[in-house]
Design an enzyme around this catalytic site. Structure first.
Site, PDB file in Angstrom:
ATOM      1  N   HIS A  79       9.099  -7.137  -8.937  1.00  0.00           N
ATOM      2  CA  HIS A  79       9.457  -6.650  -7.602  1.00  0.00           C
ATOM      3  C   HIS A  79       8.222  -6.089  -6.886  1.00  0.00           C
ATOM      4  O   HIS A  79       7.962  -6.407  -5.723  1.00  0.00           O
ATOM      5  CB  HIS A  79      10.545  -5.580  -7.742  1.00  0.00           C
ATOM      6  N   GLU A  80       7.443  -5.269  -7.583  1.00  0.00           N
ATOM      7  CA  GLU A  80       6.266  -4.646  -6.952  1.00  0.00           C
ATOM      8  C   GLU A  80       5.199  -5.679  -6.615  1.00  0.00           C
ATOM      9  O   GLU A  80       4.597  -5.647  -5.536  1.00  0.00           O
ATOM     10  CB  GLU A  80       5.691  -3.555  -7.866  1.00  0.00           C
TER      11      GLU A  80
ATOM     12  N   GLU B 106      12.690  -5.430   1.180  1.00  0.00           N
ATOM     13  CA  GLU B 106      13.207  -5.089  -0.153  1.00  0.00           C
ATOM     14  C   GLU B 106      13.954  -6.262  -0.771  1.00  0.00           C
ATOM     15  O   GLU B 106      13.778  -6.586  -1.943  1.00  0.00           O
ATOM     16  CB  GLU B 106      14.128  -3.866  -0.079  1.00  0.00           C
TER      17      GLU B 106
ATOM     18  N   HIS C 222       6.020  -7.472  -3.482  1.00  0.00           N
ATOM     19  CA  HIS C 222       5.649  -6.764  -2.244  1.00  0.00           C
ATOM     20  C   HIS C 222       4.209  -7.100  -1.863  1.00  0.00           C
ATOM     21  O   HIS C 222       3.894  -7.319  -0.700  1.00  0.00           O
ATOM     22  CB  HIS C 222       5.738  -5.242  -2.430  1.00  0.00           C
TER      23      HIS C 222
HETATM   24 ZN   LIG Z   1      10.489  -2.190  -3.129  1.00  0.00          ZN
END
Ligand SMILES: [Zn+2]
Length: 266
Positions: A137-138, A200, A141
């Site tokens: 997830h990071e 997100e 980003h």
């Molecule tokens: Zn996030």
């Protein structure tokens, strides 16, 4: 007058096109007023400063796991990007994966691939695959350049869309504050400008694909988020703030899993 009416939308449109880039894989177009090299330079400086002010974990085993998961995902993403002629999108990245000693249930990634995981999240991730959910997830980003998008929005709102170099020169403190708030690292929690819902969700979706590419079963994401939901409590910055509700997020993840599985064990 009539010519002007036609002309103005044309100028606006060309400005929009000029200042937009496209997120790899999802194809979403995003606002981009800042060059990656400028943003990365600022990011690398802020990252080193953050590390100098925080304590690295003394737990060698967990630290090595964070570095291993980070490298596995980074290598898998780089291979995929090279195969799809997208390597230029990752130019100038200087990946780093550090575990810091903190009870906060948190993790984040600054532009250019600078990741921090907090020891407080390890009881929730439980094992290497759980950690890959968080780090996927990071890393998503960073790869989707959400930081640059947020920073562009911040500069547009607060400094009238000034170029980053000009903003840094004329308003260094204000520009750094925009950056820090964009990462939930500002001194006042109230002024945190969180990632948007769109960003997100995109990080969740890409995160599943990235962990799958690295050989981690993305189905574990459902278990991880169920553990997170069971934990409840206050939401710390980045990792939980403004994220979609657990229910929405878990439902979305279930919807995206068949696609992510196509990248698993290929
Ligand atoms: Zn996030």
């Amino acid at each position: 007058m009539k010519a002007l009416k036609i002309f103005i939308p044309f100028i606006l449109l060309s400005l929009m096109v000029y200042h937009c880039s496209t997120v790899p894989i999802t194809g979403r177009s995003q606002l981009k007023l800042i060059s990656s090299s400028e943003l990365n330079a600022l990011s690398f400086q802020q990252y080193d400063e953050f590390l100098s002010q925080h304590k690295l974990s003394a737990d060698a085993q967990s630290t090595n796991m964070v570095k291993r998961v980070g490298l596995n995902i980074k290598n898998a993403v780089e291979t995929y990007f090279a195969q799809h002629n997208l390597s230029k999108d990752l130019k100038g990245y200087a990946w780093e994966f550090n575990l810091i000693e903190s009870n906060e249930v948190n993790a984040w990634c600054m532009p250019g691939g600078k990741v921090v995981v907090y020891t407080g999240i390890l009881p929730v991730t439980q094992d290497e695959t759980g950690l890959a959910v968080v780090m996927g997830h990071e890393i998503a980003h960073a790869v989707a350049q959400h930081g640059g998008e947020r920073m562009s929005q911040g500069l547009l709102q607060q400094l009238g869309g000034a170029a980053l170099s000009v903003a840094l020169q004329n308003e260094p403190q204000k520009t750094q504050n925009i950056f820090m708030t964009a990462y939930g690292l500002g001194s006042t929690i109230g002024v945190v400008l969180p990632f948007s819902r769109t960003q997100e969700s995109e990080a969740d979706r890409l995160g599943l694909i990235f962990m799958a590419m690295a050989g981690y079963n993305p189905n574990s994401a459902v278990d991880f988020w169920q553990r997170m939901a069971a934990k409840g409590g206050d939401s710390p910055p980045e990792f939980l703030s403004t994220h979609p509700s657990y229910e929405t997020r878990i439902n979305d993840i279930k919807k995206w899993l068949p696609d992510a599985m196509k990248y698993y064990n290929k």
